[in-house]
Design an enzyme around this catalytic site. Structure first.
Site, mmCIF file in Angstrom:
data_model
loop_
_atom_site.group_PDB
_atom_site.id
_atom_site.type_symbol
_atom_site.label_atom_id
_atom_site.label_comp_id
_atom_site.label_asym_id
_atom_site.label_seq_id
_atom_site.Cartn_x
_atom_site.Cartn_y
_atom_site.Cartn_z
ATOM 1 N N LYS A 1 46.868 47.225 44.151
ATOM 2 C CA LYS A 1 47.463 47.555 42.853
ATOM 3 C C LYS A 1 48.515 48.650 42.974
ATOM 4 O O LYS A 1 49.459 48.671 42.187
ATOM 5 C CB LYS A 1 46.384 47.925 41.828
ATOM 6 C CG LYS A 1 45.561 46.708 41.409
ATOM 7 C CD LYS A 1 44.822 46.880 40.096
ATOM 8 C CE LYS A 1 44.148 45.569 39.700
ATOM 9 N NZ LYS A 1 43.221 45.700 38.580
ATOM 10 N N LYS B 1 43.438 35.519 45.733
ATOM 11 C CA LYS B 1 42.489 35.230 44.656
ATOM 12 C C LYS B 1 43.209 34.900 43.351
ATOM 13 O O LYS B 1 44.324 35.373 43.107
ATOM 14 C CB LYS B 1 41.516 36.410 44.472
ATOM 15 C CG LYS B 1 42.068 37.639 43.786
ATOM 16 C CD LYS B 1 40.928 38.530 43.230
ATOM 17 C CE LYS B 1 41.474 39.494 42.199
ATOM 18 N NZ LYS B 1 40.513 40.111 41.329
ATOM 19 N N LYS C 1 44.005 37.129 36.570
ATOM 20 C CA LYS C 1 44.559 36.939 35.234
ATOM 21 C C LYS C 1 45.884 37.665 35.053
ATOM 22 O O LYS C 1 46.630 37.383 34.142
ATOM 23 C CB LYS C 1 43.558 37.334 34.147
ATOM 24 C CG LYS C 1 43.077 38.783 34.156
ATOM 25 C CD LYS C 1 42.270 39.068 32.887
ATOM 26 C CE LYS C 1 40.851 39.526 33.123
ATOM 27 N NZ LYS C 1 40.699 40.806 33.799
HETATM 28 P P1 ATP Z 1 43.136 41.727 37.004
HETATM 29 O O1 ATP Z 1 44.020 40.617 37.443
HETATM 30 O O2 ATP Z 1 43.522 42.321 35.675
HETATM 31 O O3 ATP Z 1 42.857 42.754 38.048
HETATM 32 P P2 ATP Z 1 40.883 40.014 37.420
HETATM 33 O O4 ATP Z 1 41.273 38.633 37.036
HETATM 34 O O5 ATP Z 1 40.789 40.306 38.850
HETATM 35 O O6 ATP Z 1 41.762 41.067 36.657
HETATM 36 P P3 ATP Z 1 38.572 41.484 36.445
HETATM 37 O O7 ATP Z 1 38.521 41.825 35.002
HETATM 38 O O8 ATP Z 1 38.969 42.547 37.389
HETATM 39 O O9 ATP Z 1 39.497 40.220 36.684
HETATM 40 O O10 ATP Z 1 37.180 40.863 36.905
HETATM 41 C C1 ATP Z 1 36.185 40.372 36.052
HETATM 42 C C2 ATP Z 1 35.118 39.658 36.833
HETATM 43 O O11 ATP Z 1 35.638 38.442 37.356
HETATM 44 C C3 ATP Z 1 34.571 40.427 38.035
HETATM 45 O O12 ATP Z 1 33.178 40.213 38.175
HETATM 46 C C4 ATP Z 1 35.288 39.828 39.196
HETATM 47 O O13 ATP Z 1 34.567 39.933 40.394
HETATM 48 C C5 ATP Z 1 35.403 38.385 38.758
HETATM 49 N N1 ATP Z 1 36.551 37.761 39.399
HETATM 50 C C6 ATP Z 1 37.834 38.167 39.298
HETATM 51 N N2 ATP Z 1 38.631 37.377 40.044
HETATM 52 C C7 ATP Z 1 37.821 36.455 40.610
HETATM 53 C C8 ATP Z 1 38.045 35.352 41.492
HETATM 54 N N3 ATP Z 1 39.261 35.049 41.903
HETATM 55 N N4 ATP Z 1 36.982 34.609 41.866
HETATM 56 C C9 ATP Z 1 35.747 34.896 41.435
HETATM 57 N N5 ATP Z 1 35.458 35.921 40.613
HETATM 58 C C10 ATP Z 1 36.471 36.698 40.208
#
Ligand code: ATP
Ligand code: LTN
Length: 336
Positions: A115, A197, A200
């Protein structure tokens, strides 16, 4: 007598519209765990401030995330649901934990490094401190288990280290939390770059399926998903694109990889991608319709929030008082 259930804590940030990766890696499992644990699910709004947010949008996303939790099946009669900033003890405990955290252990976190690169114009202390606030979230409730996707494993390790460090420095106070990481779907990959990964906050909208995408969009994004040139449906770590689609299909249909391989023997990627899209769209659209019903009833959502806040606040203030006493802060009589 009924056996006391172990405490469970998890959260998602209202930093965007959740994707199917957040659903698969986190929220779907929360629903399944509600009967076996005493569950506390939070909306981690303070965490989102570590990257720039549009204030009005953050506010709206916070209620939307609560509506999504409900639409996915998180049940307020079984689980506590609340907004992190409504319980100030999270930030207070984070301060105490900061005093036993070393900068070096935060600077080496993968998410921090990622980040800080992606948001090079806004590398702030909060971004570095993110795992300490997350540790505070978990330790404040003495949570023994924490269901998360694989990307949060490192952060959970810090929470465990801080629990042990505090317990050793003062006296046993915190439970040392264990992660629950799903066997299938702990690391859903981007549809455009299966080496990264699904996230969002990806700038490329084709990289993720949002939980608010409509059926046509979902199918179109799957049709465009990056795969290899082999054209046979089989699980193989060296072919991350097709393996990722199989993982998603498996989670949404309940079929095993072996069952998917035999069902699609002789079928090409094009047809398979459409079927993945249809299976995903079926559920995502149902959840989205329910979410809209909840959003139309603001009074109900505020009620759930208020009730969650009250329960969380009670648990959190008891724990924080205990911590304040242990570290030697003077607690006035009337606050006890
Ligand atoms: P950002 O892009 O804003 O960092 P993010 O999509 O990574 O957000 P978070 O809000 O950080 O999502 O994560 C919420 C939950 O979803 C956490 O438990 C995280 O481990 C899970 N998660 C996020 N990305 C993945 C992924 N690619 N596969 C499986 N689980 C995920
Ligand atoms: N950092 C988490 C969200 C989160 C969380 C938590 C998860 C904040 N606090 C406590 C589990 C326990 C993420 O998923 N990005």
């Amino acid at each position: 007598m009924e056996e006391k259930k172990a405490r469970l804590f998890s959260a998602v940030q209202p930093s965007g519209i959740p994707t199917i990766a957040n659903y698969i890696g986190a929220i779907k499992n929360w629903v399944a765990l509600q009967d076996s644990y005493e569950c506390i699910y939070s909306i981690a709004d303070l965490h989102t401030l570590t990257v720039r947010q549009v204030p009005a949008q953050l506010r709206q996303r916070t209620v939307e995330l609560l509506a999504l939790y409900l639409a996915c099946g998180v049940d307020p009669n079984k689980s506590v649901m609340f907004v992190q900033s409504h319980v100030p003890q999270h930030a207070e405990l984070a301060w105490i934990l900061n005093t036993i955290t070393y900068p070096g252990e935060l600077a080496r976190m993968t998410q921090y490094k990622d980040k800080s690169q992606r948001h090079a114009d806004n590398v702030n202390m909060g971004l570095m401190d993110y795992p300490v606030l997350m540790a505070a979230d978990i330790l404040l409730y003495n949570a023994e288990v924490v269901p998360v996707g694989k990307d949060q494993k490192q952060h959970l390790e810090i929470a465990r280290d801080l629990a042990v460090r505090f317990n050793n420095r003062y006296s046993p106070t915190f439970a040392v939390p264990e992660g629950i990481i799903p066997k299938v779907g702990a690391n859903v990959m981007s549809l455009q770059d299966p080496m990264h990964k699904m996230s969002k906050s990806d700038a490329n909208e084709n990289a993720f399926i949002s939980m608010a995408d409509d059926k046509d969009t979902i199918i179109r994004k799957f049709k465009r998903a990056v795969t290899d040139s082999e054209n046979s449906i089989s699980f193989d770590e060296n072919r991350p694109g097709i393996s990722n689609l199989m993982t998603i299909y498996s989670v949404f249909t309940g079929l095993s990889f072996a069952e998917i391989e035999s069902k699609f023997a002789g079928v090409g990627y094009g047809q398979f991608k459409i079927e993945v899209g249809e299976a995903v769209a079926d559920l995502v659209c149902k959840i989205d319709a329910k979410k809209k019903e909840y959003l139309a009833d603001k009074g109900y959502l505020e009620g759930v929030m208020a009730e969650g806040r009250e329960k969380a606040y009670y648990m959190a203030s008891k724990m924080l008082n205990k911590v304040y006493k242990k570290v030697g802060l003077y607690i006035p009589e009337r606050k006890k």
